[in-house]
Write a protein that holds these residues in place. Sequence first.
Motif, PDB file in Angstrom:
ATOM      1  N   MET A  60      53.589  32.839  54.775  1.00  0.00           N
ATOM      2  CA  MET A  60      53.965  33.219  56.133  1.00  0.00           C
ATOM      3  C   MET A  60      54.743  32.084  56.779  1.00  0.00           C
ATOM      4  O   MET A  60      54.201  30.976  56.954  1.00  0.00           O
ATOM      5  CB  MET A  60      52.711  33.510  56.978  1.00  0.00           C
ATOM      6  N   PHE A  61      55.981  32.328  57.154  1.00  0.00           N
ATOM      7  CA  PHE A  61      56.804  31.341  57.853  1.00  0.00           C
ATOM      8  C   PHE A  61      56.249  31.174  59.263  1.00  0.00           C
ATOM      9  O   PHE A  61      56.016  32.169  59.970  1.00  0.00           O
ATOM     10  CB  PHE A  61      58.244  31.841  57.893  1.00  0.00           C
ATOM     11  N   GLU A  62      56.050  29.961  59.677  1.00  0.00           N
ATOM     12  CA  GLU A  62      55.411  29.658  60.970  1.00  0.00           C
ATOM     13  C   GLU A  62      54.022  30.288  61.073  1.00  0.00           C
ATOM     14  O   GLU A  62      53.527  30.527  62.175  1.00  0.00           O
ATOM     15  CB  GLU A  62      56.272  30.131  62.155  1.00  0.00           C
ATOM     16  N   ASN A  74      68.969  16.841  62.169  1.00  0.00           N
ATOM     17  CA  ASN A  74      69.493  17.911  63.021  1.00  0.00           C
ATOM     18  C   ASN A  74      68.379  18.590  63.808  1.00  0.00           C
ATOM     19  O   ASN A  74      68.636  19.204  64.837  1.00  0.00           O
ATOM     20  CB  ASN A  74      70.212  18.962  62.170  1.00  0.00           C
ATOM     21  N   HIS A  75      67.148  18.512  63.286  1.00  0.00           N
ATOM     22  CA  HIS A  75      66.052  19.277  63.900  1.00  0.00           C
ATOM     23  C   HIS A  75      64.743  18.655  63.427  1.00  0.00           C
ATOM     24  O   HIS A  75      64.604  18.328  62.251  1.00  0.00           O
ATOM     25  CB  HIS A  75      66.183  20.730  63.425  1.00  0.00           C
ATOM     26  N   MET A  76      63.803  18.506  64.371  1.00  0.00           N
ATOM     27  CA  MET A  76      62.561  17.795  64.042  1.00  0.00           C
ATOM     28  C   MET A  76      61.438  18.719  63.552  1.00  0.00           C
ATOM     29  O   MET A  76      60.342  18.246  63.271  1.00  0.00           O
ATOM     30  CB  MET A  76      62.068  17.027  65.276  1.00  0.00           C
ATOM     31  N   GLU A  77      61.648  20.020  63.475  1.00  0.00           N
ATOM     32  CA  GLU A  77      60.563  20.893  63.012  1.00  0.00           C
ATOM     33  C   GLU A  77      60.233  20.500  61.561  1.00  0.00           C
ATOM     34  O   GLU A  77      61.123  20.200  60.760  1.00  0.00           O
ATOM     35  CB  GLU A  77      60.962  22.370  63.106  1.00  0.00           C
ATOM     36  N   PRO A  78      58.941  20.481  61.214  1.00  0.00           N
ATOM     37  CA  PRO A  78      58.548  19.871  59.936  1.00  0.00           C
ATOM     38  C   PRO A  78      59.088  20.555  58.674  1.00  0.00           C
ATOM     39  O   PRO A  78      59.022  19.971  57.596  1.00  0.00           O
ATOM     40  CB  PRO A  78      57.014  19.931  59.983  1.00  0.00           C
ATOM     41  N   ASP A  79      59.651  21.761  58.782  1.00  0.00           N
ATOM     42  CA  ASP A  79      60.254  22.334  57.572  1.00  0.00           C
ATOM     43  C   ASP A  79      61.537  21.606  57.192  1.00  0.00           C
ATOM     44  O   ASP A  79      62.008  21.727  56.049  1.00  0.00           O
ATOM     45  CB  ASP A  79      60.483  23.854  57.703  1.00  0.00           C
ATOM     46  N   HIS A  80      62.092  20.836  58.131  1.00  0.00           N
ATOM     47  CA  HIS A  80      63.309  20.050  57.823  1.00  0.00           C
ATOM     48  C   HIS A  80      63.087  18.551  57.921  1.00  0.00           C
ATOM     49  O   HIS A  80      63.863  17.776  57.371  1.00  0.00           O
ATOM     50  CB  HIS A  80      64.446  20.443  58.778  1.00  0.00           C
ATOM     51  N   ALA A  81      62.053  18.180  58.680  1.00  0.00           N
ATOM     52  CA  ALA A  81      61.839  16.749  58.958  1.00  0.00           C
ATOM     53  C   ALA A  81      60.582  16.239  58.267  1.00  0.00           C
ATOM     54  O   ALA A  81      60.056  15.184  58.620  1.00  0.00           O
ATOM     55  CB  ALA A  81      61.748  16.543  60.470  1.00  0.00           C
ATOM     56  N   LEU A 117      68.353  26.019  69.555  1.00  0.00           N
ATOM     57  CA  LEU A 117      68.644  26.647  68.259  1.00  0.00           C
ATOM     58  C   LEU A 117      68.076  25.784  67.134  1.00  0.00           C
ATOM     59  O   LEU A 117      68.796  25.219  66.349  1.00  0.00           O
ATOM     60  CB  LEU A 117      70.160  26.798  68.052  1.00  0.00           C
ATOM     61  N   HIS A 118      66.777  25.529  66.988  1.00  0.00           N
ATOM     62  CA  HIS A 118      65.906  26.404  67.698  1.00  0.00           C
ATOM     63  C   HIS A 118      64.872  25.666  68.561  1.00  0.00           C
ATOM     64  O   HIS A 118      63.995  26.285  69.165  1.00  0.00           O
ATOM     65  CB  HIS A 118      65.289  27.321  66.625  1.00  0.00           C
ATOM     66  N   TRP A 119      64.991  24.352  68.679  1.00  0.00           N
ATOM     67  CA  TRP A 119      64.179  23.538  69.571  1.00  0.00           C
ATOM     68  C   TRP A 119      65.124  22.773  70.510  1.00  0.00           C
ATOM     69  O   TRP A 119      66.343  22.763  70.276  1.00  0.00           O
ATOM     70  CB  TRP A 119      63.344  22.531  68.752  1.00  0.00           C
ATOM     71  N   ASN A 170      71.907  23.708  60.506  1.00  0.00           N
ATOM     72  CA  ASN A 170      70.450  23.749  60.581  1.00  0.00           C
ATOM     73  C   ASN A 170      69.951  25.195  60.711  1.00  0.00           C
ATOM     74  O   ASN A 170      70.350  26.055  59.961  1.00  0.00           O
ATOM     75  CB  ASN A 170      69.925  22.841  61.694  1.00  0.00           C
ATOM     76  N   ASP A 171      69.049  25.505  61.679  1.00  0.00           N
ATOM     77  CA  ASP A 171      68.471  26.855  61.738  1.00  0.00           C
ATOM     78  C   ASP A 171      69.522  27.930  62.026  1.00  0.00           C
ATOM     79  O   ASP A 171      69.370  29.085  61.590  1.00  0.00           O
ATOM     80  CB  ASP A 171      67.385  26.930  62.814  1.00  0.00           C
ATOM     81  N   ALA A 172      70.545  27.583  62.802  1.00  0.00           N
ATOM     82  CA  ALA A 172      71.580  28.561  63.123  1.00  0.00           C
ATOM     83  C   ALA A 172      72.231  29.058  61.839  1.00  0.00           C
ATOM     84  O   ALA A 172      72.527  28.266  60.945  1.00  0.00           O
ATOM     85  CB  ALA A 172      72.620  27.941  64.037  1.00  0.00           C
ATOM     86  N   ARG A 183      66.710  39.273  59.909  1.00  0.00           N
ATOM     87  CA  ARG A 183      65.255  39.181  60.132  1.00  0.00           C
ATOM     88  C   ARG A 183      64.907  37.783  60.657  1.00  0.00           C
ATOM     89  O   ARG A 183      64.088  37.643  61.568  1.00  0.00           O
ATOM     90  CB  ARG A 183      64.500  39.480  58.828  1.00  0.00           C
ATOM     91  N   TYR A 184      65.547  36.771  60.089  1.00  0.00           N
ATOM     92  CA  TYR A 184      65.344  35.397  60.575  1.00  0.00           C
ATOM     93  C   TYR A 184      65.810  35.283  62.034  1.00  0.00           C
ATOM     94  O   TYR A 184      65.141  34.707  62.881  1.00  0.00           O
ATOM     95  CB  TYR A 184      66.102  34.410  59.678  1.00  0.00           C
ATOM     96  N   TYR A 185      66.974  35.867  62.308  1.00  0.00           N
ATOM     97  CA  TYR A 185      67.500  35.813  63.675  1.00  0.00           C
ATOM     98  C   TYR A 185      66.520  36.471  64.646  1.00  0.00           C
ATOM     99  O   TYR A 185      66.180  35.898  65.693  1.00  0.00           O
ATOM    100  CB  TYR A 185      68.866  36.527  63.758  1.00  0.00           C
ATOM    101  N   SER A 239      70.268  25.343  57.094  1.00  0.00           N
ATOM    102  CA  SER A 239      69.112  24.714  56.459  1.00  0.00           C
ATOM    103  C   SER A 239      68.125  25.723  55.872  1.00  0.00           C
ATOM    104  O   SER A 239      67.071  25.333  55.375  1.00  0.00           O
ATOM    105  CB  SER A 239      68.395  23.807  57.463  1.00  0.00           C
ATOM    106  N   HIS A 240      68.430  26.998  55.993  1.00  0.00           N
ATOM    107  CA  HIS A 240      67.692  28.045  55.269  1.00  0.00           C
ATOM    108  C   HIS A 240      68.714  29.052  54.744  1.00  0.00           C
ATOM    109  O   HIS A 240      69.676  29.386  55.441  1.00  0.00           O
ATOM    110  CB  HIS A 240      66.740  28.823  56.187  1.00  0.00           C
ATOM    111  N   GLY A 241      68.458  29.559  53.534  1.00  0.00           N
ATOM    112  CA  GLY A 241      69.227  30.706  53.062  1.00  0.00           C
ATOM    113  C   GLY A 241      70.621  30.371  52.569  1.00  0.00           C
ATOM    114  O   GLY A 241      70.933  29.237  52.183  1.00  0.00           O
TER     115      GLY A 241
HETATM  116 FE1  FEO Z   1      63.209  25.515  63.536  1.00  0.00          FE
HETATM  117 FE2  FEO Z   1      63.760  25.854  60.179  1.00  0.00          FE
HETATM  118  O1  FEO Z   1      62.994  25.078  61.708  1.00  0.00           O
END
Ligand code: FEO
Length: 404
Positions: free
Chosen positions: A23-25, A80-87, A146-148, A165-167, A194-196, A225-227
């Motif tokens: 489950m993502f997030e 680019n983004h501090m959310e832990p899936d990238h940082a 986009l997204h923090w 990044n997430d965009a 679906r991600y959007y 950073s995804h897909g």
């Molecule tokens: Fe907002 Fe892929 O992290």
Amino acid sequence: MYKALLVNKDTWWVGVNDLETDMFESLWTLPQGVAYNAYVVKGTSATAAIDTVKGPWVDEYFRKVEEALEGRRLDYLVVNHMEPDHAGLISQLRSRWPGLKVVGNPKTMPLLKGYHGVEQDTVTVKDGDTLDLGGHVLQFFTVPMLHWPESMATFDTSTGVLFSNDAFGGFGVHEGGLFDDQKNRARWEDEMLRYYAAIVARYSNIVQVALKKLGGLDIKNIFPSHGTLFRTDVKQVIGLYDRWSRYEAERGAVVAYGSMYGNTRRMAEGVCAGLAEAGIEDIHLFDTARQDLSFILRDIWRYKGFALLACTYNTQLFPAMESLCSKLLNRMPKKRVLGIAGSYSWSKGALTALQEFAEKVKLEKVGPEVEVYTSPTPEDLARCAEMGRNLGAAILAGTVESPN
Ligand code: FEO
């Protein structure tokens, strides 16, 4: 993808496929997993990593970064983004390459300190600032929400690659090639939407601001950073984000229901029959209790009309429908047409709750609103079909054929 891959001049993909996270997030199902794309850019005078990956993938990520560096040291990490899936691996990168400079904007820095205790060897950049690696000049653009709030896109002015990044990201791992022209378009577009709908849609008005900010750049590739990585028709991909963030809809409908014993499901099928009678071909019937809500959100973002039907549960709205309504209110879709219906046995509640939802979500509504006691009579089902026909007529009046 088992090794680092050269994806543009001096530019390497060093990401990973994650088929283990369910489950993502902890919210959205991942039937085909998710990829964390990360990159290394090697200039003549310095090297930079663009983002890292989620913590558990430390070994694979480091192996690929070492492959990409080919013996050189890593000088910069662009966050680019501090959310832990990238940082997730910032601390480990700093340990591996002492003195590594971590690049972020003013909103990055408190998060960098909070997550990793990092206060030294940082480089704070503002909108439009550049970093010259020798032959590759990176330029930074803040894209808040986009997204923090600290989210940023990095543009390589030399290659025309936008690290977004997430965009422009999507769910799903890389099963073969990384690029859009190497994949089935319908699959990547479905998972991108679906991600959007799940991650980005709440901030659609801000997507428009970001598209305008980045609109002046000569973007040749978009590497999220995804897909999927985009190199073929970048304008078309930007066009998708433009359409989704302006709430443009295709001709079709979602019918989502919550039902314990099948009575409300029959009502939903009545609505579907009415939609079909009106000439709607793309009709998507969802059981909210059994379908991950991200798929329902995705199709509500895609199609012009949707109907919500639910039974009453302990005097209130059926819980799975309540969850869907809450997620819709969080995202506030626009330019959609809505129909609602409820059912009850020993206490009313569902229709009232859906009426309150409809008022809050501020969408055009079609009637009739249907409320059914116990199981639907033929007359009740006829009224559900009437709602479907009215929804269908409103969809046909407000849409054009799918742009694809
Ligand atoms: Fe907002 Fe892929 O992290």
